[in-house]
Scaffold this active site. Structure first.
Site, PDB file in Angstrom:
ATOM      1  N   ASP A 178      78.707  46.153  45.429  1.00 58.60           N
ATOM      2  CA  ASP A 178      77.427  46.365  46.114  1.00 58.60           C
ATOM      3  C   ASP A 178      76.792  47.690  45.694  1.00 58.60           C
ATOM      4  O   ASP A 178      77.458  48.723  45.654  1.00 58.60           O
ATOM      5  CB  ASP A 178      77.636  46.403  47.633  1.00 58.60           C
ATOM      6  CG  ASP A 178      78.153  45.084  48.188  1.00 58.60           C
ATOM      7  OD1 ASP A 178      78.839  44.365  47.442  1.00 58.60           O
ATOM      8  OD2 ASP A 178      77.895  44.791  49.362  1.00 58.60           O
ATOM      9  N   HIS A 240      72.689  39.605  50.586  1.00 60.11           N
ATOM     10  CA  HIS A 240      71.436  40.315  50.813  1.00 60.11           C
ATOM     11  C   HIS A 240      70.346  39.904  49.826  1.00 60.11           C
ATOM     12  O   HIS A 240      69.213  40.384  49.955  1.00 60.11           O
ATOM     13  CB  HIS A 240      71.650  41.828  50.748  1.00 60.11           C
ATOM     14  CG  HIS A 240      72.179  42.403  52.021  1.00 60.11           C
ATOM     15  ND1 HIS A 240      71.378  42.996  52.962  1.00 60.11           N
ATOM     16  CD2 HIS A 240      73.442  42.450  52.520  1.00 60.11           C
ATOM     17  CE1 HIS A 240      72.114  43.395  53.990  1.00 60.11           C
ATOM     18  NE2 HIS A 240      73.370  43.080  53.740  1.00 60.11           N
ATOM     19  N   SER A 647      50.418  43.616  56.538  1.00 55.97           N
ATOM     20  CA  SER A 647      49.623  44.840  56.599  1.00 55.97           C
ATOM     21  C   SER A 647      50.289  45.933  57.417  1.00 55.97           C
ATOM     22  O   SER A 647      49.880  47.086  57.363  1.00 55.97           O
ATOM     23  CB  SER A 647      48.250  44.525  57.199  1.00 55.97           C
ATOM     24  OG  SER A 647      48.381  44.085  58.542  1.00 55.97           O
TER      25      SER A 647
END
Length: 732
Positions: A178, A240, A647
């Site tokens: 990782d 992930h 946004s």
């Protein structure tokens, strides 16, 4: 000769004192080592328990939202609010996707001073990209990002599910675990071991993104070397590499912050790329490299045949496909109708029968949803579905879905679900010391597998070693199962500065692992008492968790404090805290670290204890405030799902809908008045919109004790505590 003392007696007395002193020093040192080891263990336990509980909470939230999608009417507000999150393919064919990701209409301004790329890439450009990121120059322009990602997507679609690699006398293969967006670790590996090339092949074993600050830079470097050396650089998918997980752990936010204009397209393309990453790598037919692990049903022949790109998220099975669109990438709203099994498969109970498997599905969620009342047919379908979710038959599932008991569809569903479970196990599982295979309820996904499962798997596939990642280890690696399983973790300082080393492994033709450890942080050199700082960081995290359970703790203390004195004994305090937190920590030993003051008789003043923690709070009711703090990560995730245009701002109506979703999930009632008061308190600039950054800042925990400790040293600060200049989008 007189009565003086002989020299021999003086030597004997001197030797006796020296021996006593040596024994005393030994005794003190052993006690010190034991205390340090105990601190190391509980520090590690705090970090790991909270990490896994976060993953479990994310999976539960996703399952809950999926349940809403399955059971709310299409016209309901709650369903419309989250439907875009489950619509993974809005465009049909790959050619149309390529038009959607087209970069030719994006101009690179003359003032852009970052790296310039031409395609196909050259080695000089790949090295220049590494240098640019190392020197923290301007980030790569979004035109080049989309072009590089598009070429990567095209290349990955040609790769098999399982990569095959061979060694020879002149080659060693380097395997990395990782990285989690920690660019400094990747650069240090390249510095120590050399950059990828024909003579220096690499396998990167998943989890390239999330948690770290430079996930997109890590990806761009890895993808550039993949394009340069497609036969010598191998990328495995991790848990992930999943857009659902990215929502909670930072990668989505990072991309949208760094690429404000084209971030949404970049994220969509990365979602496609992640689904095409290979699942595993086999070296010399003897060593299996995968991200998470195996289970008692893992079969490489099955994994080699699956359509891996269907699993855009490994947390849910692929959706049903129309027979006339076999070669078209289109997903329908209707899923493979095994809803109950789908959700309980997140924690896979391998030893259980199929009937038991269905019986365990979603009891936590079915009673939290109050769908709008529809027609009689809808109500019958809903009742049939709830019967299936709570232990009904396959026929009940068919009735809920509006389908009959078709044998062909049942076989197809079973086959699809078996494939999905194998992928879920491969990405999410962890080894355990006991024999057997049980659900991984700590993470909420995959399983725990024992040495007997490892032996059986290696024997069936004629292999000798499994190399996996997925778990942070203090030394960067760890062998288990009689050295047949090697866990490899390459993100050093993962939990905090000096919390762990990173490591990578090299395999030659003899396939004997040669491990290299490192610690990639300049801050580490400044620390003189490394263990103390790591312990301090863990305690700070623990104090935050204790505050988030304040009401439960006070209730437990009051049950023991019959006379309402505000005092409890140390023994009762420790038992009450463990009864609420369930962390298995030595609370009596931690008392001096967590509590500043005690009564004269040694009792704990629990009221004073909680005054040491405070929140920079908006004006709202205390119980609501505590609930918000406890579930702030879940709330932020829902916020980002509701924020369809990415946004970072939602209007008041969407804010109310967010709270309705959270109230159903938490099984709590929030009045319209309470939600309106909260909205007014958060909307500090009065523009009628809620900004996610302002909202989360309103619930920052202020730990007085921790603040005082931090003030003792100039360098006592984590990377997240340090101020960074605002990232500038190169398109602007």
């Amino acid at each position: 000769m007189g009565c003086g003392v002989s020299k021999s007696n003086l030597f004997q007395k001197s030797d006796s004192k020296a021996i006593k002193a040596a024994v005393l020093i030994q005794h003190w040192y052993r006690q010190y080592v034991a205390r340090m080891e105990l601190k190391r263990r509980y520090t590690w336990h705090i970090f790991q328990s909270l990490e896994y509980s976060g993953e479990q909470a994310q999976i539960k939230l996703y399952n809950f939202l999926g349940y809403l999608m399955d059971n709310f009417t299409p016209s309901s507000n709650e369903r419309n609010l989250i439907s875009h999150f489950f619509r993974e393919n809005e465009v049909c064919r790959d050619s149309e996707w390529e038009r959607f990701f087209d970069y030719k209409n994006i101009d690179v301004p003359e003032i852009y001073s970052g790296p310039h790329l031409t395609f196909p890439l050259t080695l000089e450009q790949g090295s220049g990209l590494v240098d640019a990121f190392r020197n923290k120059r301007q980030q790569l322009h979004s035109r080049y990002v989309l072009q590089l990602l598009l070429d990567t997507w095209r290349l990955l679609r040609k790769f098999p599910n399982i990569s095959r690699v061979s060694t020879c006398q002149s080659k060693e293969i380097t395997i990395c675990g990782d990285l989690h967006g920690q660019l400094e670790d990747l650069l240090l590996i390249f510095y120590k071991n050399g950059m990828p090339s024909h003579e220096r092949p690499y396998v990167f074993n998943g989890d390239f993104v999330d948690r770290g600050d430079n996930s997109i830079e890590v990806l761009l470097i890895l993808f550039s070397f993949l394009l340069l050396y497609p036969n010598d650089v191998h990328l495995n998918r991790g848990n992930h590499e999943d857009h659902i997980v990215n929502l909670r752990y930072g990668f989505t936010k990072e991309v949208l912050t760094k690429y404000k204009m084209h971030g949404k397209r970049i994220l969509k393309l990365l979602q496609k790329i992640f689904s095409w990453l290979p699942l595993a790598t086999v070296i010399d037919q003897k060593v299996l490299v995968l991200h998470g692990g195996i289970s008692d049903t893992t079969d490489l022949s099955v994994l080699a045949r699956v359509d891996r790109h269907k699993y855009v998220s490994a947390l849910r099975p692929p959706k049903k496909r129309h027979p006339s669109t076999a070669n078209v990438s289109v997903d329908y709203e209707e899923e493979v109708w095994s809803s109950g099994r789908r959700r309980s498969s997140v924690a896979l109970p391998r030893p259980l029968t199929r009937g038991t498997f269905q019986n365990t599905s979603l009891p936590d969620f079915s009673d939290r949803v109050r769908p709008p009342v529809g027609g009689a047919a809808e109500r019958r379908g809903r009742l049939a579905l709830q019967g299936a979710l709570l232990g009904g038959s396959q026929q009940a599932l068919g009735a809920a879905a509006g389908t009959g008991p078709s044998q062909d569809s049942g076989e197809s569903s079973d086959h699809s679900e078996d494939e999905w479970k194998q992928i879920l196990d491969l990405l999410w599982s962890d080894p355990m010391t006991q024999d057997g295979c049980v659900p991984n309820e700590v993470r909420g996904g995959g399983c725990y597998w024992g040495p007997d499962v490892t032996d059986d798997f290696l024997s069936r596939h004629n292999m000798t070693l499994i190399i996996r990642s997925h778990e942070c280890k203090q030394e960067g690696y760890e062998f288990c199962h009689n050295r047949k399983v090697l866990t490899l973790f390459s993100a050093s300082n993962y939990y905090d500065v000096a919390s762990n080393r990173g490591a990578y492994v090299k395999l030659g033709p003899d396939l004997v692992p040669y491990l290299i450890q490192y610690q990639a942080s300049s801050k580490t050199r400044e620390l003189t008492v490394r263990q103390r700082w790591t312990e301090h960081s863990a305690l700070r995290v623990l104090r935050k968790q204790l505050f988030s359970h304040k009401s439960d703790l006070i209730s437990a203390f009051q049950d023991l404090d019959k006379e309402n004195t505000g005092l409890v004994s140390l023994k009762d305090w420790a038992e009450a805290v463990e009864g609420v937190m369930h962390l298995g920590l030595p609370w009596r030993m931690l008392r001096s670290q967590l509590i500043s003051r005690r009564a004269s008789d040694g009792a704990v003043d629990y009221r004073q204890w909680f005054t040491e923690l405070a929140i920079q709070e908006p004006n709202m009711e205390k119980g609501l405030l505590e609930m918000l703090y406890r579930h702030r990560s879940t709330l932020e995730t829902i916020f980002r799902i509701v924020d369809t245009d990415n946004s970072g701002v939602i209007n008041m109506e969407d804010f109310r809908q967010t709270w309705k979703l959270l109230s159903i999930y938490l099984k709590m009632e929030f009045t319209e008045e309470a939600i309106s008061d909260l909205a007014v308190a958060i909307d500090t600039n009065g523009d009628g919109c809620i900004d996610i950054q302002e909202f989360m800042e309103a619930f920052r925990l202020s730990d007085k004790k921790s603040r005082l400790e931090r003030g003792r040293s100039m360098f006592m600060g984590t990377a997240h505590d340090l101020q960074r200049p605002e990232t500038v989008d190169p398109d602007l």
